[in-house]
Design an enzyme around this catalytic site. Structure first.
Site, PDB file in Angstrom:
ATOM      1  CB  THR A 616     -35.077  21.242  18.549  1.00  0.00           C
ATOM      2  OG1 THR A 616     -36.206  21.765  17.879  1.00  0.00           O
ATOM      3  CG2 THR A 616     -34.802  22.051  20.071  1.00  0.00           C
ATOM      4  N   GLY A 617     -31.839  21.678  19.026  1.00  0.00           N
ATOM      5  CA  GLY A 617     -30.561  20.988  19.841  1.00  0.00           C
ATOM      6  C   GLY A 617     -30.631  21.422  21.215  1.00  0.00           C
ATOM      7  CB  THR A 618     -28.453  20.870  24.065  1.00  0.00           C
ATOM      8  OG1 THR A 618     -28.190  19.489  23.612  1.00  0.00           O
ATOM      9  CG2 THR A 618     -28.354  20.960  25.336  1.00  0.00           C
ATOM     10  CB  VAL A 622     -31.698  24.593  12.817  1.00  0.00           C
ATOM     11  CG1 VAL A 622     -31.065  25.229  11.292  1.00  0.00           C
ATOM     12  CG2 VAL A 622     -30.280  24.492  13.680  1.00  0.00           C
ATOM     13  CG  ASP A 735     -25.084  19.776  21.885  1.00  0.00           C
ATOM     14  OD1 ASP A 735     -25.040  18.592  22.150  1.00  0.00           O
ATOM     15  OD2 ASP A 735     -26.160  20.506  21.652  1.00  0.00           O
TER      16      ASP A 735
END
Ligand code: NAG
Ligand code: NAG
Ligand code: NAG
Ligand code: NAG
Ligand code: NAG
Ligand code: NAG
Ligand code: NAG
Ligand code: NAG
Ligand code: NAG
Length: 889
Positions: A616-618, A622, A735
């Site tokens: 998990t990103g900003t 995924v 990012d």
């Protein structure tokens, strides 16, 4: 005949004179040509008869001999010995290059030399004794190199020397008393070395000295009285050494001193009253010593005093009333002593006072009503004292405050609603551990910049007002140990908190407490059950940038939440309802031979299962999606897509398609996309080796971890190349983080999340959430002011990734201490007395000398990249060059 012979003598003389000039000309010319070749100086291979106008070259107007050579900041390296052939040279500046090896002793032959600057290179070995032969030298700058050994006694022979700069090297031994013979010296700096022994008494002979800076060494003994005989001394910096003994009374002799910094030593005794004689004193810093006695009133005679820092000593008594006379005082920091009495109201009259830190003492008065009638205080830190009485309503007049710390005192009464007027309050509002009663004023909800609110350990009652939802920037809250009742309002920062932030209130219910409110409560089906590690977030607080970043992240979360709630309401279903097949609105696979293998419905379904989640990103989450064909895909689900993106579907599809053609080995390209409901999915190849983040922080914890620096260096180069390419095609990444770098089966890196930069590009008007700058710990400091991600900002974030690679540390970790992130931790290593080797991952740097050397070189690059000043950071292309050079050497 006599006439003829006279003529011939004259002619001969003339001839030989011109001969001499021509020889000289040829000499300097050929020497320069040779130097140009050796150092590969571009711009020096042009018309050689005009060498005096070559870049960086200046000649004598009389005889065209080279007098000045300024080759600073050209990225040069090579053998410098030839320069010593330029016999008339007076000025030689080779700073900010890549010269390494020892300083050529042949420089000792440049007998005319007046200025020699070799700073900011990689010169090693010791300082050559031959330099002592430069009898005309006025300035010698060897700072920021890797020089070892002692400062040679012989330097005393440089009689004309005015500036001697040796800082940031690895010089050891003691400061030779012979430096005292350099009677013309005006500047002497040798900070950030490994110098030991005492400060020689004889320095007092330097009657012209204006600046003495020896901080961050291992100097011991006491501060010699003689130092203050130097009548012209303006700046004295001895911070961070091992100095003992008393501050000499002779300090008062130095009338011209404006800055005295002697903090972080082991000094004892009081501050001599003679300090009042230093009328020009502006800056006095003596924190973290063992000083004692009262704070002398004589400081009040130093009318220009701007900063007084006496924190963490053993001072007792009160703050002298006379300090009210200090009309230029901006910061008074006396925390961590045994001071008592009233909060000095006289000081509060000062219009310039910006920071008042009385915390951690025994102050036992009340907070005066006049607290902010005139001051423009930004920091009012009164925590951990014995302050009594009520918080006056006039606190609301402190409109400039960024931080208000009143915790751990004996404050009574209620919280004045006027605190809500302090709209600038952002770092913290701490009222914890007092005897406050009554309700929480709704007005606190107006503090929309505040990041940390702590009212724990009081006797506050009533409900937590829903108006607090106005505190949009809040990250940390603590309501524990009060008498609060009723449901905890539904507000992300509350539900995301640990339940310990609400414990100790018998009447509270709702999330994050696992106490149902019965009919009152609508938070039971709340989706926010994950808990963030608080202290990690806390670690970022304190720096202004984090404040802003948190603001935006929280705003983002807030907006997401609103949108999700609305969507859920509109659809009449909850978010987790997966019973129906997703309705695919659009989709495409750009790669012809993959079309058959990819099933859009299977892609969409895979993103509905948490077990498929990879990271998990900003901006995205995924998932792994296994196709019926047997193929695996990595699917990026964009978070919080703005409605406008969906309204501009065609545009978005075009952008994604364009990106799929962006061809670089180190960039992750989308191979297709799927749109369903209001969800955007981007399809990528699946890489089983995971992300750089996992590679660095997860796999190295395994017991069978084998350190491998070359792989890491190759990854660093690859990521840099990918970003340099992006910048080349004018794309700024939004990012950059180790979590957004994927590793293929050969551990070659691919920079991911490139699409977001296009889809959320503010200039394209496709997004309103453009203010988010990336992930915690990677956000460049200037973002706090500019709110814009730039190419230098990308370089900063890349620098953080490089530091992660070098140190195997997380970008943000509570272990660094409060308010300190990886960048700060690394940059402040010298002040903590740590060498770069202690910063690097020792499992790599101790394997071989070669690895260690390369890591040190890469560390230099990372430090450049993470410079606070954006303009000082190298371009991404330059970063690639610097790293490639490491791999080649
Ligand atoms: C070099 O400079 C001289 C004098 O300025 C000029 O006459 C000559 O053409 C130049 N030669 C070249 C190769 O540029
Ligand atoms: C050239 O002139 C400078 C003074 O301008 C002098 O120091 C130097 O020795 C002279 N060089 C020669 C070769 O005459
Ligand atoms: C540089 O060149 C000189 C001769 O010009 C030679 O004596 C010296 O050893 C060389 N230094 C290095 C480090 O190669
Ligand atoms: C310095 O000059 C002297 C004579 O002028 C010469 O003998 C010596 O070799 C030179 N030293 C170096 C290191 O070039
Ligand atoms: C090196 O020191 C000299 C003398 O103090 C100074 O003029 C020069 O600017 C310094 N060089 C750099 C790169 O700061
Ligand atoms: C250095 O100073 C001392 C006195 O402090 C003196 O005895 C000595 O001769 C001086 N050395 C030189 C080279 O001037
Ligand atoms: C105080 O500062 C001002 C401005 O920098 C300066 O003009 C003045 O001389 C200073 N006063 C003393 C006593 O040094
Ligand atoms: C504050 O503390 C000092 C020293 O302990 C004491 O003398 C004084 O009476 C106290 N003042 C008040 C108002 O309690
Ligand atoms: C200070 O606060 C008091 C009480 O809130 C208010 O009446 C007064 O007008 C304020 N003074 C200033 C100068 O703002």
């Amino acid at each position: 005949m006599p006439f003829l012979s006279l003529l011939s003598i004259l002619l001969f003389g003339l001839l030989s004179w011109s001969q001499l000039v021509i020889t000289q000309l040829l000499n300097d010319q050929t020497t320069l040509v040779e130097i140009g070749k050796e150092l590969k100086i571009s711009g020096w291979n042009v018309n050689s008869s005009e060498y005096c106008s070559w870049p960086g070259v200046s000649c004598s107007s009389k005889n065209s001999s080279v007098e000045r050579l300024d080759l600073s900041s050209h990225g040069l390296q090579g053998n410098l010995s030839l320069i010593s052939e330029l016999k008339s040279l007076k000025w030689l500046d080779l700073s900010f290059n890549k010269f390494h090896g020892i300083i050529p002793s042949a420089f000792g032959n440049l007998s005319e030399l007046e200025f020699l600057d070799l700073s900011f290179n990689n010169f090693g070995g010791s300082i050559p004794l031959e330099l002592a032969r430069l009898r005309n030298l006025r300035a010698l700058n060897l700072s920021n190199n890797l020089l070892m050994g002692v400062i040679p006694d012989e330097l005393e022979e440089l009689e004309k020397l005015q500036d001697l700069q040796l800082f940031t090297n690895r010089l050891n031994g003691s400061i030779p008393p012979q430096v005292g013979n350099l009677t013309n010296l005006k500047v002497f700096t040798a900070y950030e070395n490994e110098l030991s022994g005492v400060i020689p008494d004889k320095l007092g002979l330097l009657s012209e000295l204006q600046l003495l800076n020896l901080h961050s060494n291992k100097l011991e003994g006491s501060i010699p009285e003689s130092i203050f005989n130097m009548e012209k001394l303006e700046t004295l910096v001895l911070t961070q050494n091992r100095l003992t003994g008393y501050i000499p009374e002779s300090i008062g002799k130095c009338k011209g001193l404006s800055s005295i910094r002697i903090g972080n030593n082991n000094l004892i005794g009081g501050i001599p009253r003679e300090i009042g004689n230093i009328s020009s004193l502006t800056y006095f810093e003596a924190n973290n010593n063992n000083l004692s006695g009262e704070i002398v009133t004589e400081f009040s005679r130093c009318s220009n005093l701007t900063l007084l820092n006496l924190a963490s000593n053993g001072f007792t008594g009160t703050v002298p009333l006379e300090f009210g006379l200090l009309s230029n005082l901006q910061e008074l920091i006396v925390s961590g002593n045994s001071l008592f009495g009233d909060i000095p109201t006289s000081i509060l009259r000062s219009k310039t006072l910006n920071k008042l830190d009385l915390s951690n003492n025994r102050f036992n008065g009340t907070i005066p009503q006049s607290i902010c009638t005139t001051t423009r205080l930004q920091y009012l830190l009164l925590g951990q004292n014995s302050i009594r009485g009520e918080i006056p309503h006039e606190i609301g007049n402190c409109t400039k405050l960024l931080e208000l710390q009143l915790g751990s005192n004996y404050l009574t009464g209620s919280i004045p609603p006027e605190i809500g007027h302090i709209k600038n309050l952002q770092i913290a509002l701490n009222l914890s551990s007092n005897h406050l009663r009554g309700h929480l004023p709704e007005e606190l909800g107006r503090l929309d910049k505040l990041v940390s609110l702590d009212v724990s350990n009081n006797q506050l009652s009533g409900s937590i007002p829903t108006a607090l939802k106005g505190m949009l920037s809040l990250i940390e809250v603590n309501f524990s140990n009060n008498h609060f009742t009723g449901p905890i309002p539904l507000f992300i920062p509350f539900q995301k908190s640990l339940n310990s932030s609400f414990l100790g209130n018998k009447g509270l219910c709702g999330e994050p407490l696992s106490i149902s409110c019965g009919g009152l409560d609508d938070s039971s089906h709340d989706a926010y059950h994950h808990k963030v590690s608080y202290r990690i977030i806390l670690a970022v607080i304190g720096s202004g940038l984090a404040v802003f970043a948190s603001v935006t992240v929280v705003v983002l979360l807030f907006m997401m939440r609103e949108r999700q709630e609305k969507a859920a309401k509109d659809a009449g279903i909850t978010e987790n309802d997966t019973s129906d097949d997703p309705v695919i609105l659009a989709g495409n696979v750009f790669v012809e031979n993959l079309r058959q293998a990819i099933d859009f419905e299977a892609v969409a379904k895979a993103t509905l299962k948490d077990s498929n989640k990879l990271s998990t990103g900003t901006f995205s989450t995924v998932y792994r999606a296994d196709m019926p064909s047997g193929m695996s895909l990595s699917v990026r689900k964009l978070k919080s897509m703005d409605r406008t993106i969906l309204n501009h579907q065609g545009k978005m599809i075009r952008e994604v398609e364009k990106l799929s053609k962006l061809c670089h080995d180190n960039l992750m390209r989308p191979i297709g996309f799927v749109l369903f409901e209001d969800v955007v999915l981007l399809l990528h190849q699946y890489f089983p080796n995971g992300t750089l983040y996992q590679f660095l922080h997860d796999s190295t914890k395994k017991p069978d971890y084998k350190p491998d620096w070359p792989t890491r260096l190759a990854i660093a180069v690859g990521v840099a190349e990918g970003l340099a390419f992006l910048h080349h095609v004018a794309i700024i990444h939004l990012d950059i983080s180790s979590g957004n770098v994927l590793l293929d089966s050969n551990f070659s890196p691919l920079v991911g999340e490139v699409e977001i930069s296009k889809l959320l590009d503010p200039s394209r008007g496709t997004a309103s959430i453009s203010a988010v700058a990336g992930s915690f710990g990677y956000i460049p400091p200037e973002y706090a002011y500019t709110m814009q991600v730039t190419a230098p900002g990308n370089v900063y974030s890349y620098g953080v990734v490089l530091l992660e690679i070098l140190t195997t540390q997380l970008p943000v970790d509570e272990a660094f201490g409060e308010g300190i992130d990886l960048v700060k931790w690394v940059h402040t290593a010298p002040t903590r007395g740590e060498t770069p080797e202690q910063i690097l991952d020792a499992r790599l740097s101790t394997v071989s000398f070669a690895w260690r050397k390369e890591m040190l070189a890469a560390l230099k690059v990372a430090l450049l990249c993470t410079d606070t000043t954006p303009a000082k950071r190298p371009k991404m292309k330059k970063v690639v060059e610097m790293l490639q050079e490491i791999t080649q050497n």
